[in-house]
Design a protein around this motif. Structure first.
Motif, mmCIF file in Angstrom:
data_model
loop_
_atom_site.group_PDB
_atom_site.id
_atom_site.type_symbol
_atom_site.label_atom_id
_atom_site.label_comp_id
_atom_site.label_asym_id
_atom_site.label_seq_id
_atom_site.Cartn_x
_atom_site.Cartn_y
_atom_site.Cartn_z
ATOM 1 N N VAL A 12 0.847 -1.187 0.000
ATOM 2 C CA VAL A 12 0.000 0.000 0.000
ATOM 3 C C VAL A 12 0.887 1.244 0.000
ATOM 4 O O VAL A 12 1.788 1.353 0.836
ATOM 5 N N PRO A 13 0.658 2.183 -0.912
ATOM 6 C CA PRO A 13 1.402 3.448 -0.827
ATOM 7 C C PRO A 13 1.093 4.113 0.523
ATOM 8 O O PRO A 13 -0.072 4.223 0.917
ATOM 9 N N ILE A 14 2.148 4.517 1.223
ATOM 10 C CA ILE A 14 1.972 5.042 2.575
ATOM 11 C C ILE A 14 2.893 6.225 2.808
ATOM 12 O O ILE A 14 4.054 6.217 2.404
ATOM 13 N N GLU A 15 2.355 7.240 3.448
ATOM 14 C CA GLU A 15 3.164 8.377 3.879
ATOM 15 C C GLU A 15 3.468 8.173 5.351
ATOM 16 O O GLU A 15 2.561 7.975 6.169
ATOM 17 N N LEU A 16 4.750 8.202 5.688
ATOM 18 C CA LEU A 16 5.199 7.991 7.058
ATOM 19 C C LEU A 16 5.563 9.324 7.697
ATOM 20 O O LEU A 16 6.368 10.076 7.151
ATOM 21 N N ARG A 17 4.999 9.584 8.839
ATOM 22 C CA ARG A 17 5.332 10.762 9.651
ATOM 23 C C ARG A 17 5.624 10.284 11.067
ATOM 24 O O ARG A 17 5.189 9.204 11.461
ATOM 25 N N PRO A 18 6.353 11.083 11.855
ATOM 26 C CA PRO A 18 6.674 10.634 13.210
ATOM 27 C C PRO A 18 5.445 10.348 14.077
ATOM 28 O O PRO A 18 5.474 9.444 14.901
ATOM 29 N N ASP A 19 4.355 11.087 13.852
ATOM 30 C CA ASP A 19 3.188 10.929 14.716
ATOM 31 C C ASP A 19 1.945 10.384 14.013
ATOM 32 O O ASP A 19 0.902 10.233 14.636
ATOM 33 N N HIS A 20 2.048 10.080 12.713
ATOM 34 C CA HIS A 20 0.899 9.518 12.001
ATOM 35 C C HIS A 20 1.323 8.903 10.673
ATOM 36 O O HIS A 20 2.449 9.105 10.219
ATOM 37 N N LEU A 21 0.408 8.154 10.095
ATOM 38 C CA LEU A 21 0.579 7.576 8.769
ATOM 39 C C LEU A 21 -0.558 8.103 7.907
ATOM 40 O O LEU A 21 -1.602 8.496 8.420
ATOM 41 N N LYS A 22 -0.371 8.071 6.582
ATOM 42 C CA LYS A 22 -1.457 8.409 5.659
ATOM 43 C C LYS A 22 -1.487 7.375 4.552
ATOM 44 O O LYS A 22 -0.430 6.961 4.050
ATOM 45 N N ILE A 23 -2.698 6.968 4.178
ATOM 46 C CA ILE A 23 -2.901 6.086 3.037
ATOM 47 C C ILE A 23 -4.097 6.601 2.249
ATOM 48 O O ILE A 23 -4.879 7.418 2.754
ATOM 49 N N GLU A 24 -4.229 6.103 1.026
ATOM 50 C CA GLU A 24 -5.406 6.449 0.246
ATOM 51 C C GLU A 24 -6.615 5.735 0.844
ATOM 52 O O GLU A 24 -6.474 4.683 1.476
ATOM 53 N N PRO A 25 -7.823 6.290 0.668
ATOM 54 C CA PRO A 25 -9.013 5.693 1.274
ATOM 55 C C PRO A 25 -9.230 4.238 0.850
ATOM 56 O O PRO A 25 -9.122 3.898 -0.328
ATOM 57 N N ASP A 26 -9.492 3.391 1.837
ATOM 58 C CA ASP A 26 -9.780 1.979 1.602
ATOM 59 C C ASP A 26 -10.500 1.475 2.850
ATOM 60 O O ASP A 26 -9.900 1.393 3.926
ATOM 61 N N HIS A 27 -11.791 1.156 2.727
ATOM 62 C CA HIS A 27 -12.569 0.783 3.911
ATOM 63 C C HIS A 27 -12.107 -0.538 4.533
ATOM 64 O O HIS A 27 -12.180 -0.706 5.743
ATOM 65 N N VAL A 28 -11.589 -1.464 3.735
ATOM 66 C CA VAL A 28 -11.101 -2.734 4.278
ATOM 67 C C VAL A 28 -9.864 -2.487 5.146
ATOM 68 O O VAL A 28 -9.761 -2.997 6.267
ATOM 69 N N LEU A 29 -8.932 -1.674 4.634
ATOM 70 C CA LEU A 29 -7.730 -1.355 5.422
ATOM 71 C C LEU A 29 -8.091 -0.522 6.649
ATOM 72 O O LEU A 29 -7.510 -0.713 7.725
ATOM 73 N N ALA A 30 -9.041 0.390 6.509
ATOM 74 C CA ALA A 30 -9.466 1.202 7.650
ATOM 75 C C ALA A 30 -10.011 0.308 8.759
ATOM 76 O O ALA A 30 -9.680 0.492 9.937
ATOM 77 N N ASP A 31 -10.820 -0.686 8.405
ATOM 78 C CA ASP A 31 -11.360 -1.620 9.404
ATOM 79 C C ASP A 31 -10.244 -2.423 10.061
ATOM 80 O O ASP A 31 -10.244 -2.631 11.276
ATOM 81 N N MET A 32 -9.264 -2.877 9.254
ATOM 82 C CA MET A 32 -8.136 -3.631 9.801
ATOM 83 C C MET A 32 -7.373 -2.765 10.815
ATOM 84 O O MET A 32 -7.038 -3.217 11.909
ATOM 85 N N LEU A 33 -7.110 -1.514 10.452
ATOM 86 C CA LEU A 33 -6.357 -0.625 11.336
ATOM 87 C C LEU A 33 -7.133 -0.321 12.616
ATOM 88 O O LEU A 33 -6.552 -0.274 13.703
ATOM 89 N N ARG A 34 -8.430 -0.130 12.485
ATOM 90 C CA ARG A 34 -9.250 0.108 13.682
ATOM 91 C C ARG A 34 -9.249 -1.111 14.593
ATOM 92 O O ARG A 34 -9.273 -0.974 15.823
ATOM 93 N N SER A 35 -9.216 -2.315 13.996
ATOM 94 C CA SER A 35 -9.171 -3.532 14.819
ATOM 95 C C SER A 35 -7.837 -3.638 15.571
ATOM 96 O O SER A 35 -7.744 -4.375 16.550
ATOM 97 N N MET A 36 -6.833 -2.904 15.092
ATOM 98 C CA MET A 36 -5.532 -2.859 15.770
ATOM 99 C C MET A 36 -5.497 -1.729 16.806
ATOM 100 O O MET A 36 -4.451 -1.358 17.303
ATOM 101 N N HIS A 37 -6.662 -1.164 17.102
ATOM 102 C CA HIS A 37 -6.828 -0.079 18.081
ATOM 103 C C HIS A 37 -6.147 1.213 17.657
ATOM 104 O O HIS A 37 -5.660 1.978 18.485
ATOM 105 N N LEU A 38 -6.128 1.457 16.345
ATOM 106 C CA LEU A 38 -5.604 2.715 15.828
ATOM 107 C C LEU A 38 -6.776 3.627 15.482
ATOM 108 O O LEU A 38 -7.899 3.171 15.255
ATOM 109 N N ILE A 39 -6.509 4.904 15.460
ATOM 110 C CA ILE A 39 -7.534 5.892 15.121
ATOM 111 C C ILE A 39 -7.377 6.220 13.641
ATOM 112 O O ILE A 39 -6.292 6.632 13.200
ATOM 113 N N VAL A 40 -8.433 6.048 12.870
ATOM 114 C CA VAL A 40 -8.418 6.273 11.426
ATOM 115 C C VAL A 40 -9.466 7.342 11.109
ATOM 116 O O VAL A 40 -10.647 7.170 11.399
#
Length: 190
Positions: free
Chosen positions: A107-135
């Motif tokens: 997945v193309p990803i922008e890395l920052r010290p305090d956050h990440l950015k990706i293009e919109p994808d509801h499947v990945l958003a759900d996966m990240l939320r299941s990892m207790h991340l804020i999306v």
């Protein structure tokens, strides 16, 4: 139509006054990752961009048109998912885990010290939320990493340009063979 076929990464070597006077084009990542595209600059000129295949244009880069004029590229805000760690239930290390899992999915990803950015994808958003991340869906410029084989420095990175073919361990042995990415399968094997 005016043609631009030269790119100056981050306008290096140009006087600040030239950058200030340059026309601009505002482009999202979908366009900037292409090496050939048409755009209209801030002066209303139609510009055909023809760069070497595989060239990605970054925010802050400068295109040189056939008439010698300069066009500064601005990374346009676009829909992205901004990913942060949950301060109540996690740690900043959770972002490292998320980057690992996203990288495994190429997945193309922008890395920052305090956050990440990706293009919109509801499947990945759900996966990240299941990892207790804020999306959160936001409109921001998107500058994903160019990857280990990228030929263009990341615009907000502190990149350096010396050769990394040397061994940091002091060994004087032969340099390792490095294969071009197109010769590797999805798992990095030849």
């Amino acid at each position: 139509m005016l043609t631009a076929n030269k790119l100056m990464p981050q306008g290096r070597g140009l006087a600040p006054v030239l950058l200030k006077r340059a026309a601009t084009i505002e482009l999202d990542w979908d366009i900037r990752q292409k090496s050939r595209f048409d755009a209209t600059d801030s002066q209303g000129r139609q510009i055909g961009v023809f760069l070497p295949r595989g060239t990605a244009v970054r925010g802050g880069d400068v295109l040189v048109a056939e008439d010698g004029s300069l066009v500064r590229v601005i990374a346009a805000p676009q829909p992205v998912l901004r990913i942060t760690h949950c301060t109540a239930h996690g740690t900043p290390f959770d972002l490292t885990r998320a980057a690992y899992h996203l990288g495994n999915r190429h997945v193309p990803i922008e890395l920052r010290p305090d956050h990440l950015k990706i293009e919109p994808d509801h499947v990945l958003a759900d996966m990240l939320r299941s990892m207790h991340l804020i999306v959160v869906a936001v409109e921001e410029a998107f500058e994903p990493e160019s990857g280990a084989y990228g030929s263009h420095e990341h615009s907000h990175g502190g990149g350096h340009s010396h050769d990394h073919g040397h061994s940091h361990g002091g060994s004087k042995g032969p340099k390792p063979l490095v294969l071009a990415p197109e010769l590797l399968d999805d798992h990095g094997h030849a």
